[in-house]
Write an enzyme that holds these catalytic residues in place. Structure first.
Site, short mmCIF file in Angstrom:
data_model
loop_
_atom_site.label_atom_id
_atom_site.label_comp_id
_atom_site.label_asym_id
_atom_site.label_seq_id
_atom_site.Cartn_x
_atom_site.Cartn_y
_atom_site.Cartn_z
N HIS A 86 36.52 27.14 44.37
CA HIS A 86 36.68 28.20 43.37
C HIS A 86 38.12 28.72 43.37
CE1 HIS A 86 35.46 32.01 41.23
NE2 HIS A 86 36.52 32.46 41.88
N GLU A 87 38.62 29.06 44.56
CA GLU A 87 39.97 29.64 44.63
C GLU A 87 41.02 28.61 44.20
OE1 GLU A 87 40.22 32.68 44.79
OE2 GLU A 87 38.40 33.36 45.77
N HIS A 106 41.44 28.50 40.52
CA HIS A 106 42.40 29.45 39.94
C HIS A 106 43.80 28.84 39.91
CE1 HIS A 106 39.71 32.74 39.46
NE2 HIS A 106 39.47 32.91 40.75
N ASP A 130 38.23 33.61 36.23
CA ASP A 130 36.87 33.89 36.67
C ASP A 130 35.92 33.92 35.49
OD1 ASP A 130 36.96 34.21 39.53
OD2 ASP A 130 38.21 35.98 39.18
ZN LIG Z 1 37.85 33.94 41.34
#
Ligand SMILES: [Zn+2]
Length: 190
Positions: A114-115, A118, A124
């Site tokens: 997830h990170e 980014h 998000d």
């Molecule tokens: Zn996030």
């Protein structure tokens, strides 16, 4: 009507390519792919997790390759407390912080992918859907899915293909910080 015209255009291009002996299936040269060197020297217990996350993104996308310890486009840190987050300085560049307390509650691999998402350009999307990687912590601690959806992966591939605007890929804006991706672990007061 639009789709008919599009199909016609595609057919004409394909015909022209065939006539000229040109392969049009893969118009982007391989050299256009961006290598994102990630550095795990500060990743502590999560260096292996970073490697797994890199493989997931590499398998899911085109136009970019995450490669270990060949440079420092992306630095990965282990921290304790405060929540996991990402700082994107430009597309494919930045820092990821993995909170050990949070990784004890949520899947560390899901947090990591997830990170890194980014850093690869994704915002998000807190919709609570475990099938969506960028839903992050909104999908709850029981969600361990570390894979981007097809739409998420395709978005990243498109960003790295350069088919989005220069502004979207540019380095001239201030750093994008995704600090609230995963809410900090609950603490017991007193
Ligand atoms: Zn996030």
């Amino acid at each position: 009507m639009t789709s008919r015209l599009s199909r016609l255009a595609v057919a004409l291009v394909a015909t022209a390519g065939a006539t000229l002996g040109v392969t049009v299936a893969n118009p982007a040269p391989a050299s256009a792919a961006m290598t994102i060197c990630y550095n795990t020297s500060q990743a502590g217990a999560y260096a292996g997790t970073a490697n797994q996350a890199a493989s997931i993104w590499n398998n899911a996308t085109v136009n970019l390759t995450l490669s270990a310890n060949c440079g420092s486009n992306l630095r990965i840190y282990q921290i304790t407390g405060g929540g996991s987050y990402a700082v994107r300085t430009s597309l494919g560049n930045g820092r990821v912080y993995i909170d050990t307390q949070q990784a004890a509650q949520y899947s560390p691999l899901r947090i990591m992918t997830h990170e890194i998402g980014h850093i690869l350009g994704l915002p998000d999307n807190y919709n609570g859907n475990c099938a969506i990687l960028m839903s992050g912590g909104s999908a709850g601690t029981s969600c361990t899915n570390p894979y981007p959806s097809t739409a998420e992966a395709n978005r990243v591939s498109s960003l790295f293909a350069g088919t989005f605007s220069a502004t979207e890929r540019s380095t001239d804006r201030s750093a994008d910080i995704f600090r609230d991706s995963w809410p900090a672990a609950l603490t017991t007061v007193g």
